[in-house]
Scaffold this active site. Structure first.
Site, PDB file in Angstrom:
ATOM      1  N   ASN A 195       0.863  -1.185   0.000  1.00  0.00           N
ATOM      2  CA  ASN A 195       0.000   0.000   0.000  1.00  0.00           C
ATOM      3  C   ASN A 195       0.899   1.235   0.000  1.00  0.00           C
ATOM      4  O   ASN A 195       1.394   1.653   1.042  1.00  0.00           O
ATOM      5  CB  ASN A 195      -0.917  -0.004   1.238  1.00  0.00           C
ATOM      6  CG  ASN A 195      -1.888   1.174   1.233  1.00  0.00           C
ATOM      7  OD1 ASN A 195      -1.773   2.101   0.417  1.00  0.00           O
ATOM      8  ND2 ASN A 195      -2.841   1.151   2.151  1.00  0.00           N
ATOM      9  N   PRO A 196       1.139   1.811  -1.168  1.00  0.00           N
ATOM     10  CA  PRO A 196       2.084   2.928  -1.251  1.00  0.00           C
ATOM     11  C   PRO A 196       1.699   4.104  -0.344  1.00  0.00           C
ATOM     12  O   PRO A 196       2.565   4.839   0.112  1.00  0.00           O
ATOM     13  CB  PRO A 196       2.021   3.349  -2.724  1.00  0.00           C
ATOM     14  CG  PRO A 196       1.432   2.186  -3.452  1.00  0.00           C
ATOM     15  CD  PRO A 196       0.576   1.444  -2.469  1.00  0.00           C
ATOM     16  N   GLU A 237      10.525   0.722  10.326  1.00  0.00           N
ATOM     17  CA  GLU A 237      11.629   1.385  11.016  1.00  0.00           C
ATOM     18  C   GLU A 237      12.655   1.985  10.068  1.00  0.00           C
ATOM     19  O   GLU A 237      13.566   2.681  10.490  1.00  0.00           O
ATOM     20  CB  GLU A 237      12.276   0.394  11.982  1.00  0.00           C
ATOM     21  CG  GLU A 237      11.339   0.150  13.148  1.00  0.00           C
ATOM     22  CD  GLU A 237      11.675  -1.070  13.976  1.00  0.00           C
ATOM     23  OE1 GLU A 237      12.189  -0.884  15.070  1.00  0.00           O
ATOM     24  OE2 GLU A 237      11.407  -2.195  13.545  1.00  0.00           O
TER      25      GLU A 237
HETATM   26 MO1  MOS Z   1      11.250  -1.958  16.759  1.00  0.00          MO
HETATM   27  S1  MOS Z   1      11.305  -0.480  18.219  1.00  0.00           S
HETATM   28  O1  MOS Z   1      12.659  -2.974  16.769  1.00  0.00           O
HETATM   29  O2  MOS Z   1       9.891  -2.895  17.110  1.00  0.00           O
END
Ligand code: MOS
Length: 766
Positions: free
Chosen positions: A661-662, A733
């Site tokens: 989902n861009p 992340e």
């Molecule tokens: Mo992330 S803070 O490694 O779930």
């Protein structure tokens, strides 16, 4: 997984707004402390059996409680009880840290004894009929302490240095080749220390808990990104059958890495509810959230990087110190990533934990990469300056298709593709080479870049899919909506897999009554859950297909493997079809249901076993090195007189496998980049001895709209078929990683000043 139907029908891979977005923006979404065990609204004061708790915390960092004076507190009207270690000692059995085989975010038991292990430790739980009375009584609790000298951080007397290898079961420092010999003959050398500060997560939704007993059954409403760990950890602490503990976590109002395991206060609230015979709610204060949960620990890195005349790295030494508590073996490895990023024949790493009198730190988004890559990617930029090379060109000369440590190939390696795409979008070409030469009016202008890399993780999960004869679908899984958009992805994936509109899918998450799933962490949610979902869709499709091709059935004689679900029908390769409702009715007029159990390649039953016990089960999966990649670019303006630092532009280019989902992907990445700016320029928990001095949102600085200008995330195609069956990498992340180094490198380019300690504030510019 071979049978998973990955054929697209145009839903996955296309932008889709969040299915839960409307509930969130209209206030209809119910967060954990909005929930009532009886289903009533929090605002409905008729249901006032609910009692409210407030915490008293320790003003000393180490020592013991000598005595309490509770007279004034007990005189507060509406007070129900004050619980201290005298009431609860021995009532909570110890449970280990999640990342050491247990379930907790800290194994320290507050109210377990008279001992104080850190400043801000819970020393009393006060319960009253109203929040106001509980808070008032908590303020009136008087305690006296015997304080002992405490160590707060690096280099303090009493801080204990432990090699990771002696602290953690599986850690090994890396030693490859002879870096000292290579260093001694190198043509270019960078040797420097880089430092990152302690930081706290500060989600808007605090670390709340609400506990209600119904006979021997306990229900806990708590914002958590691992409800399985809360369930099993709490059961172990209180000696309960886990089947009698239900944990419910609605949408999560931010976590940033917190809320990842069983909290220390949950058992205390549960015990209070049990002893008082009524549900108890705890909403701690912002200040208390700095010490009753975890934080990103301060780190320091000694880097030695050498290169030959052409810029090829000849040695890398990365030694890191990371703060941790006295009582948990928690410390995030990060040098394994920095050691494997670039081609280099001689590498040594050494990681050490520094144990001090603070609560156990925890993961904060991209826990190792944010500090460790700040060090490496700053050093790489310093090396580029030393060699007079463009920093992207230096990285290109050290690019590698193989992990230099293990020798294994990367499943895909689009790092330079990210630098090229990012450089084009950012217009890197306008960077005049010598530092301190670009001006715009009163401002020095600098451009910097840095790599972002993140190992791909994947975990086992189980999920229930239920297809009703009316063409509606229910997807249920004890995972969590942490704001990443997984609810939307599951709705999109189920719609595509079952050939129905997205609107017909209802996704339920955040309840241990649903099939077990793991931690929403390590950017593994999409990789784990979308494979589980694909498996479930394939199971349903197979059952329907086999029923439809039986003799005398509408699709008799067709190969069941050749049937697809599309447009509310079961469709054969020759175009013959039957309505889905009829196919379902062949099996069960009420609908069909399946529970899918996904285990990553090579993990098998053990992964499911861990899952059912609420233990962490993240694995890299596969026999290749599987990473997601990115390149971060920052334009920094530094005011010539005041030293004020502005960041008018951040551009990131990211390759993270197949993008489902861009819209939500970009939003994850842009959010991470903005946080990266905060992490580089603003965020720092200030220590005064063992005390946090800026434990509130007035003085703990995070970026606001006024700090942010143009932020752009470019998605770079990364068709990686080796990473896992669906080619997914996860990107939750990835967006924050490397932004700090890109900004520090841009500050250097603007001013000629190399800042090696974060955050970079005005004082560093003067
Ligand atoms: Mo992330 S803070 O490694 O779930």
């Amino acid at each position: 997984m071979a049978e998973a139907d990955t054929a697209t029908s145009g839903i996955l891979g296309h932008p889709h707004i969040r299915v839960e977005g409307r509930a969130k923006v209209t206030g209809a979404a119910r967060y954990a402390s909005d929930r009532r065990e009886d289903g009533a609204r929090e605002s409905d004061l008729a249901h006032s059996a609910l009692a409210h708790a407030a915490l008293v915390t320790s003003p000393i960092a180490r020592g013991r409680i000598r005595d309490f004076d509770l007279h004034a507190a007990r005189a507060v009207p509406d007070l129900l009880a004050i619980f201290t270690h005298r009431d609860f000692a021995g009532a909570v059995a110890p449970v280990g840290h999640l990342m050491a085989g247990g379930h907790a975010n800290s194994s320290h038991l507050p109210l377990g004894s008279d001992r104080i292990a850190y400043h801000g430790q819970i020393v009393a739980l006060v319960v009253a009929r109203t929040q106001e009375a509980a808070t008032r009584a908590a303020d009136l609790v008087r305690a006296t302490y015997e304080a002992e000298p405490a160590s707060a951080t690096f280099d303090d007397p009493g801080a204990e240095i432990v090699r990771f290898a002696d602290l953690k079961a599986h850690h090994e420092d890396i030693a490859r080749g002879d870096p000292d010999a290579a260093w001694s003959v190198a043509e270019a050398r960078v040797e420097a220390r880089y430092e990152t500060p302690a930081q706290h997560h500060n989600p808007i939704e605090l670390f709340t808990t609400r506990c209600a007993w119904d006979g021997g059954r306990l229900t806990v409403y708590e914002p958590s990104r691992y409800i399985g760990a809360v369930q099993h950890g709490l059961a172990a602490q209180l000696g309960l059958d886990p089947a009698r503990v239900r944990v419910v976590s609605g949408p999560i109002g931010g976590h940033f890495g917190s809320k990842f395991a069983l909290s220390q206060h949950t058992a205390l609230v549960a015990l209070a509810a049990k002893r008082l015979g009524r549900p108890v709610s705890l909403v701690p204060t912002r200040r208390q959230c700095f010490t009753i949960a975890n934080y990103r620990p301060e780190t320091r890195h000694d880097i030695r990087l050498s290169a030959d005349r052409d810029g090829r790295f000849t040695s890398l030494v990365h030694e890191a110190d990371v703060v941790t508590s006295r009582f948990d073996p928690f410390a995030m490895e990060g040098a394994d990533v920095t050691a494997s990023l670039y081609a280099c024949p001689a590498i040594r790493t050494g990681e050490r934990a520094v144990r001090v009198d603070r609560n156990t730190p925890g993961p904060m988004r991209a826990p190792p990469e944010v500090p460790y890559l700040f060090a490496l990617e700053s050093a790489v930029d310093e090396m580029a300056c030393r060699l007079g090379l463009d920093p992207i060109e230096l990285r290109r000369r050290n690019d590698t298709a193989q992990d230099p440590v293990s020798g294994k190939p990367f499943s895909s390696r689009p790092l330079m593709a990210c630098f090229d795409a990012g450089a084009a979008a950012f217009d890197w070409e306008r960077r005049a080479t010598p530092p301190g030469t670009m001006r715009k009016g009163e401002w020095w202008v600098g451009l910097g870049c840095a790599a972002s890399v993140r190992p791909v993780k994947i975990a086992a999960a189980t999920m229930r899919l239920r297809l009703s004869v009316d063409g509606s679908v229910e997807v249920g899984c004890a995972h969590h909506e942490i704001g990443n958009g997984i609810t939307t992805l599951l709705a999109m994936g189920a719609a595509e897999g079952l050939g129905l509109p997205v609107e017909r899918v209802r996704v339920q998450l955040g309840d241990t009554a649903l099939p077990a799933a793991g931690l929403s962490g390590g950017s593994s949610t999409t990789t784990s859950l979308m494979h589980t979902l694909a498996l479930g869709c394939a199971q349903l499709r197979d059952r329907l297909a086999r029923a439809a091709v039986a003799p005398d059935r509408p699709l008799a004689g067709h190969d069941p493997a050749g049937l697809r679900l599309a447009g509310g029908r079961l469709v054969a390769a020759d175009g013959r079809a039957m309505p889905l409702a009829e196919a379902i009715a062949l099996l069960d007029p009420a609908g069909v249901e399946t529970v899918a159990a996904f285990t990553p390649a090579g993990s098998g039953e053990a992964a499911l076993e861990a899952l059912r016990g609420g233990h962490i089960g993240l694995s890299p999966g596969g026999d290749r090195v599987t990473w997601a990649f990115g390149a971060q670019f920052a334009e920094v303006h530094v005011h010539g007189e005041t030293g004020e630092i502005r960041v008018p532009r951040l551009t990131g280019a990211f390759a993270a496998g197949r993008i489902l989902n861009p819209l939500t992907a970009r939003s994850q990445l842009v959010g991470g980049m903005i946080w990266g700016l905060g992490s580089a320029l603003l965020e720092e928990t200030v220590l005064d001895g063992p005390t946090y001095r800026n434990a509130d949102l007035a003085e703990y600085l995070v970026p606001t709209a006024m700090d942010i200008d143009a932020v752009e995330a470019v998605l770079v195609p990364d068709p990686d078929e080796a990473v896992n069956p669906l080619g997914l990498k996860g990107l939750g992340e990835l967006g924050i990683i490397g932004v700090n180094a890109a900004i520090a490198n841009a500050v250097h380019h603007a001013t000629g000043r190399r800042i090696r300690r974060l955050p970079i504030r005005i004082d560093a510019m003067l």
